[in-house]
Design a protein around this motif. Structure first.
Motif, mmCIF file in Angstrom:
data_model
loop_
_atom_site.group_PDB
_atom_site.id
_atom_site.type_symbol
_atom_site.label_atom_id
_atom_site.label_comp_id
_atom_site.label_asym_id
_atom_site.label_seq_id
_atom_site.Cartn_x
_atom_site.Cartn_y
_atom_site.Cartn_z
ATOM 1 N N CYS A 345 41.956 12.593 4.352
ATOM 2 C CA CYS A 345 42.143 13.512 3.235
ATOM 3 C C CYS A 345 41.337 12.981 2.049
ATOM 4 O O CYS A 345 41.246 11.775 1.854
ATOM 5 N N GLY A 346 40.750 13.908 1.283
ATOM 6 C CA GLY A 346 40.076 13.495 0.049
ATOM 7 C C GLY A 346 38.579 13.429 0.162
ATOM 8 O O GLY A 346 37.883 13.387 -0.849
ATOM 9 N N CYS A 356 38.828 17.394 0.227
ATOM 10 C CA CYS A 356 40.053 18.196 0.077
ATOM 11 C C CYS A 356 41.080 17.515 -0.828
ATOM 12 O O CYS A 356 41.102 16.298 -0.971
ATOM 13 N N HIS A 357 41.902 18.332 -1.426
ATOM 14 C CA HIS A 357 43.151 17.910 -2.076
ATOM 15 C C HIS A 357 42.978 16.881 -3.194
ATOM 16 O O HIS A 357 43.925 16.164 -3.516
ATOM 17 N N HIS A 376 45.870 13.038 6.442
ATOM 18 C CA HIS A 376 46.863 14.093 6.648
ATOM 19 C C HIS A 376 47.824 13.622 7.735
ATOM 20 O O HIS A 376 47.437 12.960 8.694
#
Ligand SMILES: [Zn+2]
Length: 804
Positions: A345-346, A356-357, A376
């Motif tokens: 993630c990221g 993302c996120h 995730h």
């Protein structure tokens, strides 16, 4: 820079090895399988996802079965039998084809339930065919062709379910799709009530743009068919899948028992063949065995230790090639590592998602800390910081395992561990606070300041989580000698431990604030084991005696919770000895043995040393005792249950969150499906389960870790064998003859990975039981959470591989 070094090392090794097929492990290779080796090259050592091998999947096998009878469900141009609900439009596209189109964006914020408002989607598009209560029992599967289309994105899927008038549906079957081409899909329905089917449902959720460069997601669906095939896959029970030998598809370690299982005990002999020449090189007798779960034939070739690639043959049955060798789990390790990498993630992961996120924040004391990082959690996009720490620790353990024999794999494991550890360090907010978790289902736009920003990341400052963070950070600081993170980790370990100890002395056991976090059910006995283990890790790191004294002191409570009578060796939740420790989803039961073995190893002259050793021996005896209840399979049983143990209501309802109102009655029914030991005690092979959090991989792999720790410490190979068997179960030695790692072995099923699509190395929550029964259940229906991919299972698998 680090990545460049790893790649250079990998390529130099590749040049040294050359080609070759499935042969015994040659020195210097990256992987056993030459195709995987080439893929590792092509992906810059897993800096892009490994390709999928669908040809060896369970779905490919199902598609190859001859269809005995088929009926196309016609689509009338006026769509009179179809209903559309939710977003989007449904039109007739000619030639028996439906066209579903739904907008990529709604212009609204994703909304979830009131208690968890950011566990949300933008809605769903649902369409259903009215079957008017039709009896479908003459058919055992549904098939159709699906063409998903949207530029820019790679992840589209469809959910399918049938709704019978009698008895409810098991839930929807997730179908992972390849984009911009026709996908022929089948869904076996032999295990589903279908005598009066009202609806065939199809739906998809809208979860955000995720790089889509189009305005609509389009699904063409044609030729919806009812089909009958001669045989569908077994969904329940211990009996081996028809027509298969049950064996470890990856293979077997040279040491220890090497067994396989057949249902037909009439066979007299079996043979081990050289996979390349088909020459018979070993012959054995099929041993008929009767155990608490039935009659089976066992093929035992434990005495054969020669490294190589082989095939098992028994009557007309023949296995696929498998390996015998010390490094057989290398390829599975690469694949599971690939899965973990794909859950990053990221930052962007090629073909799955963009960066993302980064616009998901934890707000604390005037600051907003981005929660885009780590991995995730599962099929959805949730995150738990401590779970990221668990997985990072397992990656480091596996990295240590391969340090000398496969430096490139070791370095890549460490690189991924660092990715997780950087996130863990970033989530430290000061004064013992950590940004701790969020449930997420959708992709945000990743841009801070836009309307879809999220500011509801949970935070907490529990002592327990801080003890465990301290343990992981201290271990990491010790093994990552050359990393720039080392000093930060060492400092964090001291601080987190000091905070945790002060808080525990001040407030006692934590009241865990967030029900969805995996430490919510922590028992006092595990609490003390974890305190002790953390202190031992700091003692190992610093050599400071105060940590050694703490480690010895903390474990005394845990020792007072161990059973010493009937089925001796398991631990109770606390010193009231009302309820044994159970795990039903996340499991950290190995921390009991981690703490005791660490004490014995670091403080061999301590006056309590004999007590610690006795406790390890007792627990080892208990694991040995339990293992008989699933023989000839090796799956570690769940454990011993006491009638009435729900009287410890705090423990019971923290374990069984969202329990039904009749949970105590159902608990009693379920334990009686196990084996009575007398005195109100029962062995359950599967945990008592009431809700969605069912599936056993994390639990049995944690037990396997305990067995490995005991086996290594006591020099007892029977315990090591219990540990090996949990790996073997995972890669195919289970009644369904399915590998539970996508791309490893064969007959691996599609998994519930609805956010990131099918992933090589994906590993699910695991095989479950159904209702109140105590037998394995592994339905075709691809749903949560048993078939949902999970980074916890991946981490536990690597942690156990690290022991061999
Ligand atoms: Zn993310």
């Amino acid at each position: 820079m680090r990545r460049v070094v790893i790649i250079a090392l990998a390529f130099s090794l590749l040049c040294a090895c050359g080609g070759g097929g499935l042969v015994s492990w040659p020195e210097g290779r990256l992987a056993v399988d030459s195709l995987l080796e080439a893929q590792l090259c092509a992906t810059d050592l897993l800096h892009a996802p490994l390709p999928l091998d669908t040809a060896r999947s369970l779905e490919a096998e199902q598609l190859s079965r001859p269809v005995l009878h088929s009926e196309v469900l016609p689509v009338s141009p006026d769509l009179r039998d179809w209903q559309l609900g939710g977003l989007g439009t449904l039109t007739y596209a000619g030639e028996n084809t439906l066209c579903l189109s739904l907008p990529v964006e709604t212009g609204l914020r994703a909304t979830g339930p009131a208690g968890d408002p950011d566990y949300a989607t933008y809605g769903s598009a649902r369409f259903a065919l009215d079957l008017h209560g039709r009896d479908l029992t003459d058919f055992n599967r549904i098939s159709m062709d699906v063409f998903p289309r949207c530029e820019g994105t790679a992840i589209m899927n469809l959910n399918l379910s049938i709704e019978n008038e009698r008895r409810g549906s098991l839930g929807a079957h997730l179908i992972n799709l390849s984009l911009n081409r026709w996908n022929r899909i089948v869904f076996e329905i032999a295990g589903i009530d279908r005598d009066r089917v009202r609806w065939l449902h199809l739906y998809t959720d809208l979860k955000g743009r995720n790089q889509a460069a189009c305005d609509s997601f389009v699904y063409l669906v044609r030729n919806v068919r009812l089909e009958r095939v001669a045989r569908t896959d077994r969904e329940s029970g211990w009996e081996p899948e028809t027509g298969h030998i049950v064996y470890s598809m990856t293979g077997y370690l040279p040491e220890g028992e090497k067994t396989a299982i057949v249902a037909d005990t009439a066979s007299q002999t079996f043979a081990l063949l050289d996979a390349a020449t088909h020459a018979r090189i070993y012959k054995g007798r099929v041993m008929p065995v009767e155990t608490t779960i039935g009659h089976y034939g066992v093929l035992d070739f434990s005495s054969f230790r020669r490294e190589g690639t082989y095939v098992l043959q028994c009557d007309t049955l023949e296995s696929q090639p498998f390996h015998i060798g010390p490094d057989i789990f290398t390829d599975a390790t690469w694949r599971v590592l690939n899965y973990i990498y794909c859950q990053r993630c990221g930052e962007a992961v090629q073909g799955i998602h963009g960066a993302c996120h980064r616009d998901v924040f934890c707000d604390h004391e005037g600051r907003s800390v981005s929660y885009g990082g780590g991995w995730h959690d599962a099929g959805d996009l949730s995150q738990q910081t401590l779970q990221t720490a668990d997985v990072a620790h397992s990656l480091m353990e596996a990295s240590q395992r391969y340090r000398d024999v496969n430096p490139a794999l070791s370095a890549r494991l460490m690189e991924e561990a660092e990715w997780g550890l950087r996130f863990v360090l970033r989530c430290r907010l000061g004064n013992g606070y950590h940004a701790s978790s969020i449930g997420l289902l959708h992709w945000t736009d990743g841009i801070e300041g836009t309307p879809d920003d999220i500011h509801t990341v949970r935070k907490q400052q529990t002592a327990y989580d801080n003890f465990l963070y301290a343990a992981y950070e201290a271990h990491a600081a010790r093994v990552m000698e050359a990393s720039p993170l080392r000093d930060s980790l060492a400092r964090a370990a001291r601080e987190d431990y000091a905070f945790a100890l002060a808080k525990f002395r001040r407030d006692g056991y934590d009241r865990f604030p967030h029900i969805m976090e995996h430490t919510y059910n922590t028992s006092p006995s595990q609490f003390h084991a974890t305190m002790s283990w953390a202190a031992s890790q700091l003692y190992r790191l610093t050599g400071e005696e105060s940590y050694a004294r703490d480690a010895a002191a903390h474990i005394r409570y845990t020792l007072a919770c161990q059973e010493t009578g009937l089925a001796s060796g398991y631990f109770y939740r606390d010193t009231t000895r009302c309820a044994p420790v159970h795990s039903i989803h996340q499991s950290r039961e190995h921390l009991y043995m981690e703490s005791l073995v660490a004490l014995c190893e670091t403080q061999p002259r301590h006056p309590d040393h004999t007590q610690w050793r006795t406790a390890i021996r007792r627990y080892a005896d208990h694991l040995r005792f339990l293992s008989a209840y699933t023989a000839p399979y090796g799956m570690a049983p769940s454990g011993v249950y006491h009638t009435g143990e729900y009287a410890d209501s705090l423990g019971f309802y923290s374990l069984h969150i969202f329990a039904p109102t009749d949970a105590p009655e159902r608990f009693e029914r379920q334990i009686r499906q196990g084996v009575s030991l007398g005195e109100g005690r029962y062995v359950r092979r599967f945990p008592v389960w009431f809700g969605i959090f069912n599936g056993g991989e994390a639990i049995l792999l944690s037990t396997g870790k305990s067995a490995a720790l005991c086996g290594r410490f006591l020099r007892d190979d029977a315990l090591c064998q219990i540990a090996r068997e949990q790996l073997y179960w995972t890669v195919g030695k289970n009644p369904f003859c399915q590998s539970l790692i996508y791309g490893e072995g064969h007959r691996y099923p599609s998994m519930d990975s609805f956010s990131s699509g099918e992933l090589t190395g994906g590993i699910p929550v695991g095989i479950r039981a159904r209702d109140d029964a105590d037998v394995p259940y592994w339905p075709q229906t691809n749903n949560a959470c048993y078939k949902e991919v999970w980074t916890t299972s991946a981490g536990r698998f690597l942690s156990l591989v690290a022991e061999f």
